[in-house]
Design a protein around this motif. Structure first.
Motif, short mmCIF file in Angstrom:
data_model
loop_
_atom_site.label_atom_id
_atom_site.label_comp_id
_atom_site.label_asym_id
_atom_site.label_seq_id
_atom_site.Cartn_x
_atom_site.Cartn_y
_atom_site.Cartn_z
N UNK A 46 0.82 -1.22 0.00
CA UNK A 46 0.00 0.00 0.00
C UNK A 46 0.85 1.26 0.00
N UNK A 47 2.09 1.17 0.49
CA UNK A 47 2.96 2.34 0.60
C UNK A 47 3.47 2.77 -0.77
N UNK A 48 3.86 4.03 -0.86
CA UNK A 48 4.45 4.57 -2.07
C UNK A 48 5.96 4.33 -2.06
N UNK A 49 6.55 4.23 -3.24
CA UNK A 49 8.00 4.08 -3.35
C UNK A 49 8.65 5.33 -2.76
N UNK A 58 12.68 -4.22 14.16
CA UNK A 58 13.71 -3.25 14.53
C UNK A 58 14.10 -2.34 13.39
N UNK A 59 14.19 -1.06 13.66
CA UNK A 59 14.61 -0.10 12.67
C UNK A 59 13.49 0.33 11.74
N UNK A 60 13.87 0.93 10.63
CA UNK A 60 12.92 1.39 9.63
C UNK A 60 13.20 0.71 8.30
N UNK A 61 12.19 0.68 7.45
CA UNK A 61 12.30 0.11 6.11
C UNK A 61 12.01 1.21 5.12
N UNK A 62 12.87 1.36 4.11
CA UNK A 62 12.57 2.27 3.01
C UNK A 62 11.95 1.44 1.90
N UNK A 63 10.77 1.85 1.46
CA UNK A 63 10.04 1.11 0.43
C UNK A 63 10.65 1.45 -0.93
N UNK A 64 11.12 0.42 -1.62
CA UNK A 64 11.68 0.59 -2.96
C UNK A 64 10.83 -0.21 -3.95
N UNK A 65 11.06 0.01 -5.22
CA UNK A 65 10.32 -0.73 -6.25
C UNK A 65 10.65 -2.22 -6.15
N UNK A 66 11.91 -2.54 -5.88
CA UNK A 66 12.32 -3.95 -5.74
C UNK A 66 11.64 -4.59 -4.53
N UNK A 68 8.77 -3.75 -3.25
CA UNK A 68 7.35 -3.93 -3.58
C UNK A 68 7.16 -5.16 -4.47
N UNK A 69 8.07 -5.38 -5.43
CA UNK A 69 7.97 -6.57 -6.29
C UNK A 69 8.16 -7.85 -5.48
N UNK A 70 9.14 -7.82 -4.58
CA UNK A 70 9.38 -9.01 -3.74
C UNK A 70 8.20 -9.27 -2.81
N UNK A 71 7.61 -8.21 -2.25
CA UNK A 71 6.45 -8.38 -1.37
C UNK A 71 5.26 -8.92 -2.14
N UNK A 72 5.07 -8.45 -3.36
CA UNK A 72 3.96 -8.94 -4.20
C UNK A 72 4.15 -10.43 -4.52
N UNK A 73 5.37 -10.82 -4.85
CA UNK A 73 5.65 -12.23 -5.11
C UNK A 73 5.47 -13.06 -3.84
N UNK A 74 5.91 -12.52 -2.71
CA UNK A 74 5.75 -13.21 -1.44
C UNK A 74 4.29 -13.43 -1.09
#
Length: 80
Positions: A46-49, A58-66, A68-74
């Motif tokens: 749902x997040x924007x790149x 722990x920590x933060x995650x920066x949403x990247x196009x890669x 998002x593709x890996x999450x979609x496949x997952x």
């Protein structure tokens, strides 16, 4: 950690997909033996790149196009 990444092959919709084993897990810093929560995958999709989000492991995650593709496949593979 400097060794070449192990590859994994999956058949999806009649196509053969070759991917890096545990790439999403490593990118999200999820410990071995723990499942990646579906809620985290849905938040990433749902997040924007370019957005940053809190990582429950722990920590933060920066949403990247890669990412998002890996999450979609997952998400797709988790449904199977």
């Amino acid at each position: 950690k400097n060794s070449p990444k192990e590859k994994s092959t999956v058949r999806l919709g009649g196509k053969k997909i070759v991917m890096k084993k545990d790439a999403l897990r490593n990118q999200l810093k999820v410990p071995e033996g723990r499942n990646i929560p579906m809620s985290l995958i849905n938040k990433i999709l749902k997040a924007e790149v370019g957005d940053e989000m809190k990582n429950p492991f722990g920590g933060n995650i920066k949403v990247t196009a890669l990412l998002k593709r890996r999450a979609n496949l997952g998400k797709t593979l988790k449904k199977m």
